[in-house]
Design an enzyme around this catalytic site. Structure first.
Site, mmCIF file in Angstrom:
data_model
loop_
_atom_site.group_PDB
_atom_site.id
_atom_site.type_symbol
_atom_site.label_atom_id
_atom_site.label_comp_id
_atom_site.label_asym_id
_atom_site.label_seq_id
_atom_site.Cartn_x
_atom_site.Cartn_y
_atom_site.Cartn_z
ATOM 1 N N ASN A 79 -9.727 -7.914 4.820
ATOM 2 C CA ASN A 79 -8.460 -7.499 5.421
ATOM 3 C C ASN A 79 -8.340 -8.221 6.776
ATOM 4 O OD1 ASN A 79 -6.130 -6.036 6.094
ATOM 5 N ND2 ASN A 79 -6.876 -4.271 4.963
ATOM 6 N N GLY A 133 -7.034 -16.391 5.102
ATOM 7 C CA GLY A 133 -6.686 -17.717 5.600
ATOM 8 C C GLY A 133 -6.601 -18.817 4.562
ATOM 9 N N GLY A 162 2.918 -1.893 9.880
ATOM 10 C CA GLY A 162 2.852 -0.438 9.955
ATOM 11 C C GLY A 162 2.889 0.253 8.604
ATOM 12 N N CYS A 194 -6.869 -1.036 7.114
ATOM 13 C CA CYS A 194 -5.777 -1.616 7.875
ATOM 14 C C CYS A 194 -5.914 -1.286 9.356
ATOM 15 C CB CYS A 194 -4.437 -1.136 7.354
ATOM 16 S SG CYS A 194 -3.146 -2.260 7.827
ATOM 17 N N SER A 216 0.848 -1.197 0.000
ATOM 18 C CA SER A 216 0.000 0.000 0.000
ATOM 19 C C SER A 216 0.878 1.239 0.000
ATOM 20 C CB SER A 216 -0.900 0.001 1.235
ATOM 21 O OG SER A 216 -1.861 -1.023 1.143
ATOM 22 N N LYS A 275 -10.866 -2.308 -0.769
ATOM 23 C CA LYS A 275 -10.555 -3.410 0.159
ATOM 24 C C LYS A 275 -11.273 -3.198 1.472
ATOM 25 C CE LYS A 275 -7.072 -6.501 1.836
ATOM 26 N NZ LYS A 275 -5.692 -6.945 1.696
ATOM 27 N N ASN A 295 0.054 -9.521 12.842
ATOM 28 C CA ASN A 295 1.075 -8.636 12.269
ATOM 29 C C ASN A 295 0.696 -7.182 12.401
ATOM 30 O OD1 ASN A 295 0.950 -6.966 9.572
ATOM 31 N ND2 ASN A 295 -0.553 -8.597 9.361
#
Lengths: 260, 308
Positions: free
Chosen positions: B193, B246, B73, B130, B47, B166, B70
């Site tokens: 996401n 997944g 960042g 995110c 991104s 997304k 995770n």
């Protein structure tokens, strides 16, 4: 299912003024050249090659560079350190006369490699080089091995670099494989003087995840990852790299040229 | 029967239905190349934001029984350098790239979408969800249908490429958000996401394992949720879906297609199973097509909604 172990430092030993060795009790199975991701949960996590491992303990020799490594080197026995690993592609042991070339802290993973090569009956020549005499690491360790050990500092005696000393050895020894670890520019210079023989270099690049997902340590143009396909790359892989000795990438992914 | 992995999506053909999601690899032209070589039909860049970002200090990844936590960042070299990497990749190999864009407001999304339109990318994906940056930026955009509509509308106005939104599984009513994205002009949506964020603790030091404390949850644990949300959305929107969450085997990829996705993202499995998993998945999908007599992934029947 966690992939990390948090261990007490068993013993910490200064290696001259510029580095320290941290010893841990651990049954971690480590092959020469593999690395661990290390954190003390204060700030950051960094990859370190394993200098020695015997199935019941491991040793990391860490050079005092920036705030992170200086903080780790100032820890005491009993302090907690958390490790993930071991990760990465190890050195492949090739039969024949072995020339190991270490620059600075790059000498650390070559110790475990030298032990492996000697145990499998190979003649081992070690070149340990550093900018200054007091930055030469692990000389006493190598001195106890059945190896032809040489060291050189650019401020002492003949003032040879590790590459210059390696070149002299290559002139009169029939070397089967050259193994190197240290600054990338050292390894790039070494590559230029090597005859037509196999070699394996251990890379050090900016790493974030250590497990091949973040993309930070991918080399160009094929994207092979220092943390998974590396840190040890062989001649066939290195000859195809366009960035080797030219640029690395920082934590944003921006290209940072190596200063010659 | 001669079967093919060739998959149609938004008027283009892809060599495999498998998609490299944003955030996994994709940092440089080399890592896009690596993902392409591994077997992805479509690769997504990291991104990109207007300015370069270093991301978080480590540890930024951790494993648990169900997968991964995770919080990288959103490290990226910034839009200009990032687009150059995509350009360089496209010069080496004729393979499609989706450029992922990340911003916190409509104005920046407009700016990014405009710049990304003059690149070698074929699609633009908007990272609206995110969770890694919740501490810094408040509620994720993807949790509000008004915010999603606003961001998508702005990007679409300035984009000359199809825009993919997304979406986050953390929204209360995901179909409503997907519908808002569609109405604002999105050509497709990608979901899901990472879930959460979640927390893992190092009990010896009694601290969070991740330096940023929390991280997005991905990996096997989220698969059933991803399948359910894709299936729930596909009946409510007309635009296609890139389904992810997944997926780590050929059978799970087929499940995702059956749930209603047109293409399938594979992310965490690159770590948990290794990059070789893509070869196995492509081969496994091909075997499934042969066994079931489907010409290509496009012909895999969708699960009927009444069966739920």
């Amino acid at each position: 299912m966690s992939d990390r172990v948090t261990l007490k430092i068993k013993r910490i030993v200064d290696e001259g003024p510029s580095a320290a060795s941290l010893y841990f009790d651990s049954d971690m199975k480590v092959l020469p050249g593999q690395f661990v991701m290390l954190t003390d949960y204060e700030e950051g996590e960094r990859p370190f090659s394993v200098a020695d491992a015997d199935g019941s303990g491991i040793c990391l020799t860490i050079k005092r560079m920036g705030p992170f490594s200086k903080r780790i080197c100032s820890k005491k026995a009993g302090d907690l350190i958390s490790l993930r690993g071991p990760f990465g592609n190890p050195f492949t042991l090739v039969s024949g006369v072995s020339l190991l070339v270490g620059g600075g802290a790059g000498i650390a993973p070559l110790y475990l490699l030298a032990r492996g090569l000697i145990a499998s009956g190979n003649r081992v020549i070690v070149v340990n080089g550093a900018r200054t005499q007091d930055a030469l690491l692990l000389g006493a360790w190598f001195g106890r091995l059945d190896a032809d050990y040489r060291e050189t500092a650019e401020d002492t005696g003949e003032k040879l670099s590790s590459v210059q000393l390696a070149a002299r050895i290559l002139e009169r020894e029939k070397v089967g494989c050259v193994y190197a670890a240290g600054p990338e520019l050292m390894m790039a210079a070494l590559k230029d003087i090597l005859p037509d023989i196999p070699y394996q270099f251990s890379f050090e690049r900016y790493m974030k995840c250590g497990v091949g997902v973040c993309g930070s340590c991918a080399c160009d143009p094929s994207g092979i990852r220092v943390c998974v396909e590396g840190p040890v790359f062989g001649r066939e892989q290195i000859e195809k790299l366009s960035d080797f000795g030219v640029y690395k990438r920082d934590s944003t992914g921006a290209r940072v040229p190596f200063r010659k | 029967m001669a079967v093919s992995l060739c998959t149609r999506f938004l008027g283009r053909e892809f060599s495999s239905p498998l998609v490299l999601p944003a955030g996994i690899l994709g940092m440089s032209y080399g890592s896009l190349q690596f993902a392409h070589d591994a077997g992805f039909g479509l690769v997504t860049s990291k991104s990109l934001s207007l300015e370069p970002r270093k991301g978080h200090e480590g540890p930024v990844v951790a494993r648990f029984g169900g997968g991964i936590l995770n919080s990288l960042g959103l490290c990226n070299p910034g839009i200009d350098a990032g687009l150059k990497e995509i350009e360089e990749f496209s010069c080496m190999v004729k393979a499609p790239v989706m450029v992922s864009l990340f911003a916190t407001n409509r104005h920046d999304f407009e700016e990014l979408a405009g710049r990304a339109s003059d690149s070698a990318a074929v699609f633009i994906e908007l990272n609206l969800s995110c969770p890694n940056v919740m501490d810094e930026f408040g509620i994720p955009l993807a949790s509000s249908k008004e915010l999603v509509a606003d961001m998508v509308e702005g990007a679409v106005k300035y984009a000359k490429l199809p825009v993919v939104a997304k979406l986050s599984p953390n929204a209360l009513d995901l179909p409503v958000i997907a519908l808002a994205a569609q109405e604002a002009g999105a050509a497709a949506v990608s979901m899901i996401n990472t879930l959460g964020p979640g927390l893992l603790i190092d009990t010896a030091v009694r601290k969070p394992v991740l330096a940023p404390r929390y991280g997005g949850i991905s990996g096997p644990a989220v698969l059933p949720l991803a399948l359910k949300l894709v299936h729930e959305c596909v009946g409510r929107i007309k635009i296609p879906i890139i389904g992810m969450g997944g997926v780590s085997s050929a059978d799970e990829a087929v499940q995702m297609l059956m749930a209603g996705a047109s293409m399938v993202g594979v992310g965490s499995a690159v770590w948990l199973e290794g990059a070789q998993v893509l070869t196995r998945m492509n081969a496994g999908i091909r075997d499934y097509l042969e066994r079931e007599n489907f010409v290509s992934p496009d012909f895999i029947p969708k699960l009927e909604r009444k069966n739920v």
